[in-house]
Design a protein around this motif. Sequence first.
Motif, mmCIF file in Angstrom:
data_model
loop_
_atom_site.group_PDB
_atom_site.id
_atom_site.type_symbol
_atom_site.label_atom_id
_atom_site.label_comp_id
_atom_site.label_asym_id
_atom_site.label_seq_id
_atom_site.Cartn_x
_atom_site.Cartn_y
_atom_site.Cartn_z
ATOM 1 N N GLU A 1 0.836 -1.204 0.000
ATOM 2 C CA GLU A 1 0.000 0.000 0.000
ATOM 3 C C GLU A 1 0.871 1.255 0.000
ATOM 4 O OE1 GLU A 1 -3.845 -1.812 2.492
ATOM 5 O OE2 GLU A 1 -2.654 -0.179 3.333
ATOM 6 N N SER B 1 -1.868 -3.732 6.469
ATOM 7 C CA SER B 1 -2.630 -2.604 5.939
ATOM 8 C C SER B 1 -2.429 -1.406 6.850
ATOM 9 C CB SER B 1 -4.111 -2.953 5.832
ATOM 10 O OG SER B 1 -4.853 -1.879 5.253
ATOM 11 N N LYS C 1 -7.737 -5.186 5.859
ATOM 12 C CA LYS C 1 -7.733 -3.801 5.385
ATOM 13 C C LYS C 1 -8.230 -2.887 6.510
ATOM 14 C CE LYS C 1 -6.585 -4.552 1.030
ATOM 15 N NZ LYS C 1 -5.370 -3.985 0.386
ATOM 16 N N ASP D 1 -11.384 -6.066 -0.017
ATOM 17 C CA ASP D 1 -11.123 -4.637 0.128
ATOM 18 C C ASP D 1 -12.355 -3.961 0.710
ATOM 19 O OD1 ASP D 1 -9.649 -2.341 0.037
ATOM 20 O OD2 ASP D 1 -9.878 -1.991 -2.110
#
Length: 422
Positions: free
Chosen positions: A75, A134, A192, A261
Amino acid sequence: MAPPLNEPIVAEGSPTFDIIQHGHKDLVQAIAFNAYGDRCATGGVDGKIRVFNRHRDDVWRLCDNWAAHSGEILELQWLPPTVSPNLLASLGIEGRFKLWAEDPEAAPGKRFSSRTGHGRAISEIKSGRCPFRSFSLKHDEVTRCTWFALLATDGHLFVYESEQPEMLSEYGKIDDFQACSKPNRGEETCFKVRFDPNPEPCYNALRAGVSQDALSLVVSGMLSVKVFRTRETTSSSFGAETRAREFYCAIEIPHTHLVRDVAWSPGNYRGYDMIATASQDGFVRVFRIDTPYPKNDGKTWATEDIISSGKGTEDGAPSKKLHPRRLSQAPSGIRVEIDKSGTHGERTYTGEPGQIEHTVKEISKLDAHQSPVWRVGFDDDGQILGSVGDEGKLMCYRQTPSGAWAKSSELGMMKTRMTGPA
């Protein structure tokens, strides 16, 4: 100055358009634009980050390229351009979270990296138990505070706060807790975490008692999605009263398949929040989250009535703006030992003072992909929802007058051929 990287690509039987050649020697795993849309960062499986700038002639040119992580980059996220110097955050497969600062005085190609091509991370953090998978950042332009949340592979969530975003050593830990269940050994996982992108809770949430400066997070772990908000707590140690923030689970949204997600929609001026999820079963789901409030509470819609509910504290006192320095003060010895033990249970809604009841309703279930969905996200206004599936197509959706979401456009990669220079 580096040469332009926008070699034209022409799809057979279709109009021409330009595609930026990213230059990575492997798959691109992460991409992030800044708030102005004139800077783009890409992260590859090779562990390298490339930053591009859009110039006045609308041509994208390479700004810098460096080795950032030892493995694939999961990310990327820019901090707001108002933070100086420009900061870029990244997370690698090895579990290290890093901050990169640009040197505006350096020549192109050395803005973020050294002469050897290796990045100069100004700060980094690594979990002592399980690697991070995440992260999410949030910045308040009014208070100049920055928060970041890190979610580990065991479902543990860490949230930090500081007035100096460029120095991780200056961040004070607000809270850390078990956000979702720890997966079984050998089980496929996906985690996430995303901050609420809105500057404040929606007006209905404020009316229901959510504090004006409450932090909000959405966390997806395996088959579950949870929304967390903060409430103010008060504790006494050696006769001194200390106020702090503590997250509680406002609502849980169970799924039947792995959640790949999750996204929180901007634009909560509607009076409610919206969450979108991308699932392994091929569906994009959109949920409406409301905060019911008593109709006969005797309040008006005046600002002082909406904000000064006082429900954000245990003692019923009016909610006060918490200063980050007060939040990051040294915890008691008992708290330190609890933190070290790692035995925190999952946060739930218990109805304690400051915990506001939330409700959830699924307003759309979209199956345009007909394959597992990997990414989902809203535009900056919350008017367009996009998703990417296993078949490699980008689907865009818009909200209809009824409140449901419907497919509006589709973009797919076609067989292409390179065109030579004119």
